[in-house]
Motif scaffolding. Structure first.
Motif, PDB file in Angstrom:
ATOM      1  N   LYS A 601       3.777   3.441   3.204  1.00 41.22           N
ATOM      2  CA  LYS A 601       4.592   2.755   4.210  1.00 41.22           C
ATOM      3  C   LYS A 601       4.093   1.335   4.423  1.00 41.22           C
ATOM      4  O   LYS A 601       4.883   0.384   4.540  1.00 41.22           O
ATOM      5  N   ARG A 602       2.790   1.173   4.472  1.00 43.24           N
ATOM      6  CA  ARG A 602       2.208  -0.156   4.610  1.00 43.24           C
ATOM      7  C   ARG A 602       2.511  -1.011   3.388  1.00 43.24           C
ATOM      8  O   ARG A 602       2.820  -2.209   3.506  1.00 43.24           O
ATOM      9  N   GLU A 603       2.444  -0.421   2.199  1.00 41.01           N
ATOM     10  CA  GLU A 603       2.766  -1.161   0.982  1.00 41.01           C
ATOM     11  C   GLU A 603       4.218  -1.609   0.969  1.00 41.01           C
ATOM     12  O   GLU A 603       4.528  -2.736   0.553  1.00 41.01           O
ATOM     13  N   ARG A 604       5.108  -0.759   1.433  1.00 37.74           N
ATOM     14  CA  ARG A 604       6.526  -1.138   1.503  1.00 37.74           C
ATOM     15  C   ARG A 604       6.712  -2.314   2.460  1.00 37.74           C
ATOM     16  O   ARG A 604       7.464  -3.253   2.163  1.00 37.74           O
ATOM     17  N   ARG A 605       6.046  -2.270   3.598  1.00 35.16           N
ATOM     18  CA  ARG A 605       6.173  -3.362   4.564  1.00 35.16           C
ATOM     19  C   ARG A 605       5.657  -4.675   3.983  1.00 35.16           C
ATOM     20  O   ARG A 605       6.264  -5.735   4.163  1.00 35.16           O
ATOM     21  N   LEU A 606       4.554  -4.612   3.258  1.00 31.31           N
ATOM     22  CA  LEU A 606       4.009  -5.818   2.642  1.00 31.31           C
ATOM     23  C   LEU A 606       4.931  -6.362   1.553  1.00 31.31           C
ATOM     24  O   LEU A 606       5.135  -7.572   1.433  1.00 31.31           O
ATOM     25  N   ARG A 607       5.489  -5.492   0.763  1.00 34.48           N
ATOM     26  CA  ARG A 607       6.385  -5.954  -0.309  1.00 34.48           C
ATOM     27  C   ARG A 607       7.679  -6.522   0.259  1.00 34.48           C
ATOM     28  O   ARG A 607       8.216  -7.499  -0.275  1.00 34.48           O
ATOM     29  N   GLU A 608       8.181  -5.894   1.307  1.00 31.22           N
ATOM     30  CA  GLU A 608       9.389  -6.442   1.928  1.00 31.22           C
ATOM     31  C   GLU A 608       9.116  -7.823   2.497  1.00 31.22           C
ATOM     32  O   GLU A 608       9.952  -8.729   2.392  1.00 31.22           O
TER      33      GLU A 608
END
Length: 716
Positions: A601-608
C-alpha cells in the motif's frame, strides 16, 4: 525434398532455436556487457548443449527404431528378389547411400518399412555427434566449470594470485577423486568385471550415476511444482496473499543490503581520504572505488586535492591482503543491494498488477486502468487497454488452469512410467505408458509419432528439472534473479547443475521407453533398438551393484519425492523449525500478509505520487501549469519575470519571488497549497527526495551501474 537435404535443415533449425533460447535466458538473468566474458562463454555453451539435446535425442530414438525396421527388412529373404549381393539385401546401407536412395530402396525394402523417415540420421554421424556432446559435457562439468568458478570467485588484484588459488582449491578435490577412482578401478579389474579397454565406459557410467542421483531430487520436485505453480498463478487471491507474505521478507532483505552497502561506502570513503595519491596502495583503493555505482563514486576522495607532501598520520597499516578483503566485501554488498532491489521491484509490480486486476474486475468500462501507470490516449491504446482487460480479467485464469490440468495429467503418466519401467514382464511387455505408445507406433511404422512422443516427453522432463534449477534458492549463495541481476557464481553454478542433468535426462528417457534394459547386460538384444546415445554414454549394467541397486530403486525415490512435494512436507517441516514459509492458513502467514499488505500500500502511494509529479513536470514544460498556478495565486501577487511563461526556469524564478513576497504567517497556506513539485524545485530540491524508497523501472535501469566490468584481464 529428400532426407539428405531435410535432415541437415532440421538439425540447423534446432541448433538455432536452442542457441536463441540460451541467449535469451542469459540476457534475462545475466549482465552480458559487464560480467566476465569467460563466464558468458562457458555458461552459454552449457545452456546451449542442454537445450539442444532435447531435440537431438528424439531424432536419435526415431532413427534407432527406423534402423531396427531396416534390419528386420534385410533379414527377410523375400525382399532380396533373388539377388545374392549383401549390399543389395542391406536396407540400412541403401538408406544411407544417397546415390541409390530412394529408387533401390523402393524396389527392395518399401514393403516392410516406409520409403524414408524425414529426420533419419545414419548411425555413424549421430554417434560421432553424441560422442562430442557427451565428452564436452564431461569436461565442462568436472574440469572447466570448477576452474572458472574458482577463478571468478577469487577476489584478488593480480592474476597470479587468482591462478594460485584456483590450483590450491581444486588440487585437493581432484586428488581425492582420483584416489577413489583408482580404488574402484583396481577392485573391478581384480574381479574381472571390466578390462582396460572399458575404462572410458566406466568413467561414463560413474558420471551417469551421479547425474541420476541429482536428477532424482530435482525431477521429483519439478514434476509436481510445475503444474501446481501454474494452478496457483490462476488463483488471484492466493497469489496476492503470497506476494504480501513475501514482500515483508524481501523488503527487510533490501533494507539490510542497503545498510550494509552504506557501511562499506563509509569505510571505503574513510580509507580513500587517508590514502594519498602517492601511496603505494592507492591503485588498489581506486579499484575498490570502481566497484561502487557511479552515483556513489562522487563522495570518495580521489587523493588529488592536496599539494603538499603527504604525511601518513594513520595508525592502521594498509596491506594488500586487507584491501583484498575489503574488495571482496564491496563486490558482494553491491551485488546483493542490486539483486534485492530488483527482487523488490518485481514483487511489487506483480502485487500491484494483481490489485489492479481485482479493481478492474468490477469495472463496467471493460478497459484496464491502473493508478500506477501513466494512461495514454489514442485509438491504438484504447484497443490495447480493452484487450488487456479481457486477458487479465476473463481469459488468463482459465488458460492457466487448462494448461495446469494438462501438465498434471502428463505428470501422472510420467510418474507411472518412472515407477514401473524397472518391473520385468514376460515377452518384453511394458507397464510404462510412454513405452507402449512408442512401440505401438514402431509396430505400425509411424516414426513421426515416435519422434513427437519423444520430443514432448524429453521436453517436459527437461522443463521440470530445469525449472527447479532456475527457481531454487540457496540462501544468498545461489539464486537466479531476472533483469540482469544474477551474479557470476550463480550463473556458473546453474551451468554446472544443467551439465550434470542433461545427459541423465536422456538416459532416464531411454529407461522409460525400455530401450535400456536394466536386467540384461546387453549389447544387441532382439527387438530392442540401439541408440547412438547408448554407445557414447556406456552401459549402466557394467557395474553389478549399480544395476541391482540404485538403477532399480531410483524411480521409486522419484515417486516418493513427488508425493512429499505434493503434500508440502518440506515446507511444513521448515515451518515447524522456525523458517519463514508460506502455508496459507496459519497465524504466522497471516501476520506476514498484513505486514506485506501495508508495504505494498505504501509502495502504491509512492508510485502514484511519482506519477503525478511526472505528469506535472511534463505539463510544466509545456506551459500549462504556469497559467494554472498564476490563476490560483492571483495576478496581483504573482508577477512573472518574463512574458514567456513556457520557459521552466523563468517560471521558477518568478515563483521564487512570489514565495519571498508572501513569506508571512498568513501566506503559509498559499504556499502549502501549491503543488509539491513547485515547492521542491523552488527550494532547490528534487521531488524524488520525498520518495526515496520508491523503486521504479527507471531507477533499476540506473542501478545497472552497480556492476562494473569484471574483465578477465582488467588487472593487467
Amino acid at each position: 525434398m529428400g532426407i539428405e537435404v531435410l535432415t541437415p535443415l532440421i538439425l540447423t533449425a534446432e541448433s538455432v532455436g536452442s542457441l536463441a533460447l540460451a541467449l535469451f535466458l542469459l540476457y534475462r538473468y545475466g549482465n552480458i556487457r559487464r560480467q566476465n566474458p569467460l563466464v558468458t562463454i562457458v555458461t552459454l555453451t552449457v545452456w546451449f548443449l542442454s537445450f539442444f539435446i532435447i531435440f537431438l535425442l528424439p531424432i536419435d530414438v526415431s532413427s534407432a527404431f527406423y534402423n531396427d525396421c531396416l534390419e528386420q527388412a534385410s533379414i527377410n529373404e523375400s525382399n532380396c528378389n533373388g539377388t545374392t549381393s549383401d549390399q543389395a539385401c542391406n536396407c540400412k546401407a541403401l538408406v544411407c547411400n544417397v546415390h541409390n536412395f530412394p529408387a533401390a530402396f523402393e524396389q527392395q525394402c518399401s514393403d516392410h518399412c516406409p520409403v524414408g523417415h524425414y529426420a533419419f540420421i545414419c548411425q555413424q554421424p549421430i554417434t560421432i555427434l553424441w560422442y562430442i556432446i557427451y565428452w564436452s559435457f564431461t569436461l565442462l562439468t568436472w574440469l572447466v566449470l570448477p576452474l572458472v568458478q574458482s577463478y571468478v570467485m577469487a577476489s584478488y588484484f593480480s592474476i597470479k594470485k587468482k591462478i594460485l588459488r584456483v590450483i590450491i582449491e581444486n588440487i585437493v578435490f581432484y586428488i581425492s577423486l582420483l584416489v577413489v577412482f583408482v580404488i574402484v578401478l583396481i577392485s573391478l579389474l581384480v574381479q574381472h568385471v571390466i578390462t582396460i579397454g572399458d575404462i572410458p565406459t566406466l568413467i561414463a557410467t560413474v558420471c551417469n550415476t551421479w547425474g541420476l542421483l541429482v536428477l532424482t531430487v530435482l525431477l521429483g520436485y519439478g514434476l509436481v511444482e510445475v503444474p501446481r505453480s501454474l494452478w496457483n498463478a490462476s488463483r488471484r487471491q492466493w497469489t496476492l496473499n503470497y506476494c504480501y507474505f513475501k514482500a515483508a521478507k524481501v523488503y527487510a532483505d533490501m533494507c539490510e543490503s542497503t545498510h550494509t552497502l552504506k557501511e562499506m561506502k563509509e569505510k571505503v570513503r574513510t580509507l580513500s581520504q587517508d590514502t594519498h595519491y602517492r601511496h603505494p596502495m592507492r591503485k588498489y583503493v581506486d579499484l575498490i572505488i570502481k566497484k561502487f555505482p557511479e552515483e556513489m563514486r562522487s563522495v570518495f576522495n580521489q587523493g588529488h586535492d592536496d599539494f603538499e607532501d603527504f604525511k601518513d598520520d594513520s595508525t592502521e597499516v594498509l596491506t594488500k591482503k586487507s584491501l583484498e578483503d575489503i574488495y571482496q566485501k564491496t563486490i558482494k554488498s553491491v551485488r546483493l543491494k542490486h539483486r534485492t532491489t530488483v527482487e523488490w521491484a518485481d514483487l511489487t509490480d506483480r502485487a500491484l498488477d494483481l490489485e489492479d486486476t481485482f479493481i478492474n474486475a468490477t469495472s463496467s468500462s471493460r478497459k484496464f486502468i491502473s493508478s500506477v501507470r501513466r494512461r495514454r490516449s489514442g485509438i491504438i491504446f484504447k484497443l490495447f487497454y480493452m484487450l488487456e482487460w479481457y486477458w487479465k480479467v476473463k481469459i488468463r485464469d482459465w488458460v492457466l488452469k487448462s494448461i495446469a490440468i494438462i501438465l498434471f495429467v502428463f505428470t501422472i503418466v510420467i510418474v507411472w512410467s518412472e515407477g514401473t519401467f524397472g518391473i520385468p514382464l514376460p515377452n518384453r511387455q511394458h507397464l510404462s505408458i510412454i513405452a507402449n505408445v512408442v512401440y505401438a507406433a514402431h509396430n505400425n511404422a509411424n516414426y513421426v509419432i515416435v519422434e513427437l512422443t519423444s520430443i514432448i516427453t524429453v521436453a517436459y522432463l527437461s522443463l521440470c528439472a530445469y525449472f527447479t534449477v532456475f527457481k531454487i534458492r540457496i540462501f544468498n549463495f545461489y539464486y537466479l534473479a531476472p533483469r540482469h541481476s544474477t551474479d557470476e557464481y550463480s550463473l556458473l553454478f546453474s551451468a554446472m547443475l544443467l551439465s550434470r542433468l542433461a545427459l541423465p535426462i536422456c538416459l532416464n528417457y531411454l529407461y522409460v521407453i525400455n530401450v535400456v534394459d536394466l536386467q540384461l547386460e546387453h549389447t544387441d538384444v532382439v527387438g530392442v533398438p540401439q541408440t547412438a546415445f547408448q554407445m557414447a554414454a556406456g552401459n549402466t549394467a557394467l557395474i553389478p551393484w549399480i544395476t541391482k541397486g540404485f538403477n532399480i530403486y531410483y524411480p521409486i525415490i522419484i515417486v516418493l519425492i513427488c508425493l512429499a512435494t505434493f503434500f508440502k512436507l518440506g515446507q511444513r517441516l521448515m515451518s515447524l523449525c522456525g523458517y519463514e514459509t508460506f502455508i496459507g492458513e496459519d497465524a504466522f502467514s497471516a501476520d506476514h500478509i498484513d505486514e506485506g499488505k501495508a508495504l505494498i500500500k505504501r509502495e502504491r502511494r509512492l508510485r502514484e505520487g511519482a506519477l503525478q509529479s511526472g505528469d506535472l513536470r511534463r505539463k510544466l514544460q509545456s506551459g500549462a501549469i504556469a497559467e494554472a498556478v498564476m490563476s490560483e495565486a492571483g495576478p496581483s501577487s504573482f508577477k512573472p519575470a518574463s512574458k514567456d511563461t513556457s520557459n521552466t526556469q523563468t517560471f521558477l524564478k518568478s515563483f521564487e519571488r512570489f514565495k519571498k513576497g508572501n513569506g508571512k504567517k498568513g501566506s503559509s497556506s498559499e504556499i502549502n497549497s501549491t503543488p509539491r513539485y513547485f515547492r521542491n524545485e523552488a527550494n532547490g530540491r528534487d521531488e524524488d527526495e520525498d520518495t526515496t524508497n520508491l523503486i521504479s523501472r527507471d531507477s533499476l535501469d540506473r542501478s545497472s551501474n552497480y556492476y562494473d566490468r569484471d574483465n578477465l584481464f582488467d588487472d593487467i
